[in-house]
Motif scaffolding. Structure first.
Motif, short mmCIF file in Angstrom:
data_model
loop_
_atom_site.label_atom_id
_atom_site.label_comp_id
_atom_site.label_asym_id
_atom_site.label_seq_id
_atom_site.Cartn_x
_atom_site.Cartn_y
_atom_site.Cartn_z
N GLU A 140 -33.91 116.15 5.82
CA GLU A 140 -32.46 116.14 5.59
C GLU A 140 -32.03 117.21 4.60
N THR A 141 -32.85 117.51 3.62
CA THR A 141 -32.39 118.31 2.48
C THR A 141 -32.65 119.80 2.59
N THR A 142 -33.62 120.23 3.39
CA THR A 142 -33.96 121.65 3.41
C THR A 142 -32.85 122.52 3.98
N SER A 143 -31.93 121.92 4.72
CA SER A 143 -30.80 122.70 5.21
C SER A 143 -29.84 123.07 4.07
N GLU A 144 -29.93 122.33 2.96
CA GLU A 144 -29.08 122.61 1.79
C GLU A 144 -29.78 123.54 0.80
N ARG A 145 -31.06 123.29 0.57
CA ARG A 145 -31.86 124.15 -0.31
C ARG A 145 -33.31 123.74 -0.18
N GLU A 146 -34.21 124.65 -0.45
CA GLU A 146 -35.63 124.37 -0.35
C GLU A 146 -36.24 124.29 -1.75
N VAL A 147 -37.38 123.61 -1.84
CA VAL A 147 -38.11 123.50 -3.12
C VAL A 147 -39.56 123.88 -2.82
N PRO A 148 -39.85 125.17 -2.73
CA PRO A 148 -41.18 125.60 -2.29
C PRO A 148 -42.31 125.19 -3.22
N GLU A 149 -42.00 124.96 -4.51
CA GLU A 149 -43.05 124.59 -5.46
C GLU A 149 -43.67 123.22 -5.14
N ILE A 150 -42.95 122.39 -4.41
CA ILE A 150 -43.44 121.04 -4.15
C ILE A 150 -44.75 121.07 -3.37
N GLU A 151 -44.87 121.95 -2.39
CA GLU A 151 -46.12 122.04 -1.62
C GLU A 151 -47.28 122.43 -2.53
N LEU A 203 -38.72 110.63 -5.51
CA LEU A 203 -37.61 109.68 -5.54
C LEU A 203 -36.28 110.43 -5.57
N GLY A 204 -36.22 111.49 -6.40
CA GLY A 204 -35.00 112.28 -6.49
C GLY A 204 -34.64 112.94 -5.17
N GLU A 205 -35.64 113.44 -4.45
CA GLU A 205 -35.36 114.08 -3.17
C GLU A 205 -34.87 113.06 -2.15
N MET A 206 -35.41 111.85 -2.22
CA MET A 206 -34.90 110.79 -1.34
C MET A 206 -33.47 110.41 -1.71
N PHE A 207 -33.19 110.37 -3.02
CA PHE A 207 -31.81 110.12 -3.45
C PHE A 207 -30.87 111.19 -2.88
N MET A 247 -29.52 115.52 -7.93
CA MET A 247 -30.87 115.87 -7.53
C MET A 247 -30.94 117.15 -6.71
N GLU A 248 -29.81 117.68 -6.29
CA GLU A 248 -29.84 118.99 -5.62
C GLU A 248 -30.47 120.03 -6.54
N ASP A 249 -30.09 120.02 -7.81
CA ASP A 249 -30.70 120.91 -8.80
C ASP A 249 -31.80 120.21 -9.59
N GLY A 250 -31.73 118.87 -9.66
CA GLY A 250 -32.68 118.13 -10.48
C GLY A 250 -34.09 118.21 -9.98
N VAL A 251 -34.29 118.11 -8.65
CA VAL A 251 -35.65 118.16 -8.11
C VAL A 251 -36.29 119.53 -8.34
N PRO A 252 -35.60 120.64 -8.09
CA PRO A 252 -36.20 121.93 -8.44
C PRO A 252 -36.55 122.05 -9.93
N THR A 253 -35.72 121.46 -10.79
CA THR A 253 -36.02 121.48 -12.22
C THR A 253 -37.29 120.71 -12.51
N MET A 254 -37.45 119.53 -11.89
CA MET A 254 -38.67 118.75 -12.09
C MET A 254 -39.89 119.47 -11.52
N ALA A 255 -39.70 120.16 -10.40
CA ALA A 255 -40.82 120.91 -9.83
C ALA A 255 -41.28 121.99 -10.79
N ASP A 256 -40.34 122.70 -11.42
CA ASP A 256 -40.71 123.70 -12.42
C ASP A 256 -41.45 123.06 -13.58
N HIS A 257 -41.02 121.88 -13.98
CA HIS A 257 -41.66 121.12 -15.06
C HIS A 257 -43.11 120.82 -14.70
#
Length: 351
Positions: free
Chosen positions: A176-187, A309-313, A330-340
């Motif tokens: 659902e979310t990758t059409s809005e923005r991707e978080v490549p660090e998660i992989e 959890l944030g990405e599901m939110f 969480m649009e910006d929060g999940v990428p921030t946590m990934a950087d963390h």
């Protein structure tokens, strides 16, 4: 939003309680407004204050809201060293049309985002961290076989399954979310976790969501935990997953107080009087006799879980299923946590 009358048949509940506690003149039910999972109802029964825990109305997952599982562990811990509320009774259905249980309502306070006035000195602040660690150590040293919880989970492979489970949650949300923005660090983070799962971790009772706002502090000073709440994620598994989760929500003085973290965790622990994350780990080792190895793994796993959890939110927000401000963040929060998490992996965020 459901109110108390949507969640309970007052007549049926009154009959249920009267059969177990005796009849009373004063009876009232009030819905507790906080919380994102199981429903909590406050019940006045004569001079007793009780709590009813039940699943939210509508369809629920098979295990996500298993209140009878929660009841089982709290009931098993009644006579031990882990502070828990006194259980009263449980029912599978018939009274409310869903499983539920009843326990005593503890007197005290939950600290979510504000420090209690009575704990505003150096000794009390240090005592809060000590109580949190000592109570966690008590959970992890329960003889789960002796209290009847020997079949409460499958501890073998628990840590690896945690990585797999939260990876699967990301995969669901990304549809659902990758059409809005991707978080490549998660992989990268998921791959690192899969490659660094500790071998042969300890097996204990674990709480599953152990943090400051899931305990209640008794009135008065010094700080004393009157009860550990919200056991719905408890099982048998790797105790250091609990410790890593606690550390994620415990902010240190040098942490960046981003809007995201201030939304999810209390910032008052950044005061110099509070134990640091490193001191929490030191005390845990003292109380359990366990050397905390692989601390980077458990801290990264905690961030990964919260980010999932944030990405599901965020996915549910995009689906129109929630207008909760936190979900949108969480649009910006999940990428921030990934950087963390990447910074922990690379050693840039030591304890």
């Amino acid at each position: 939003m459901a109110d108390a009358d949507d969640l309970v048949d007052r007549g049926n509940l009154r009959t249920f309680l009267a059969e177990r506690l005796g009849g009373v003149d004063e009876f009232d039910v009030e819905r507790h407004e906080q919380g994102f999972s199981n429903e909590t109802l406050f019940v006045t029964w004569g001079d007793q204050q009780l709590v009813v825990r039940r699943p939210p109305p509508g369809e629920t997952a098979d295990t996500a809201h298993d209140v009878l599982r929660e009841y089982r562990v709290v009931d098993a811990l009644q006579a031990g060293d882990v502070p828990v509320p006194r259980t009263v009774a449980a029912s599978e259905d018939g009274v409310m049309g869903c499983p539920f249980y009843v326990m005593e309502r503890l007197d005290g306070d939950v600290m979510r985002f504000s420090e209690l006035d009575r704990f505003g000195d150096a000794d009390a602040r240090r005592g809060i961290g000590e109580e949190m660690v000592d109570t966690l150590a008590a959970i992890h040293t329960v003889d789960y076989e002796a209290v009847g919880l020997g079949d409460f989970g499958t501890p073998e492979g628990f840590t690896e399954r945690q990585v797999d489970r939260w990876t699967e949650q990301f995969e669901w949300a990304f549809e659902e979310t990758t059409s809005e923005r991707e978080v490549p660090e998660i992989e990268r983070i998921g791959d690192w976790l899969a490659e660094n799962v500790p071998e042969d971790p300890a097996h204990t009772l674990v709480h599953g969501d152990y943090k400051l706002d899931n305990v209640i502090f008794a009135p008065g000073t010094p700080p004393e935990i009157a009860g550990v709440l919200d056991w719905e994620m408890s099982t048998l598994g790797d105790p250091l997953c609990d410790l890593g989760w606690l550390l994620f929500f415990w902010l240190d003085p040098e942490d960046d107080l981003t809007t995201l973290m201030q939304t999810m965790a209390p910032s008052f622990t950044t005061h110099e009087d509070y134990l640091t994350r490193g001191e929490l780990v030191d005390r845990y080792e003292e109380q359990t006799g366990v050397t905390v190895e692989n601390q980077r793994f458990y801290r990264v796993l905690a961030v990964y879980k919260m980010a999932a959890l944030g990405e599901m939110f965020f996915a549910r927000y995009l689906m129109g299923n929630s207008d909760n401000t936190l979900y949108q963040m969480m649009e910006d929060g999940v990428p921030t946590m990934a950087d963390h998490a990447v910074e922990i992996i690379e050693g840039d965020r030591p304890l």
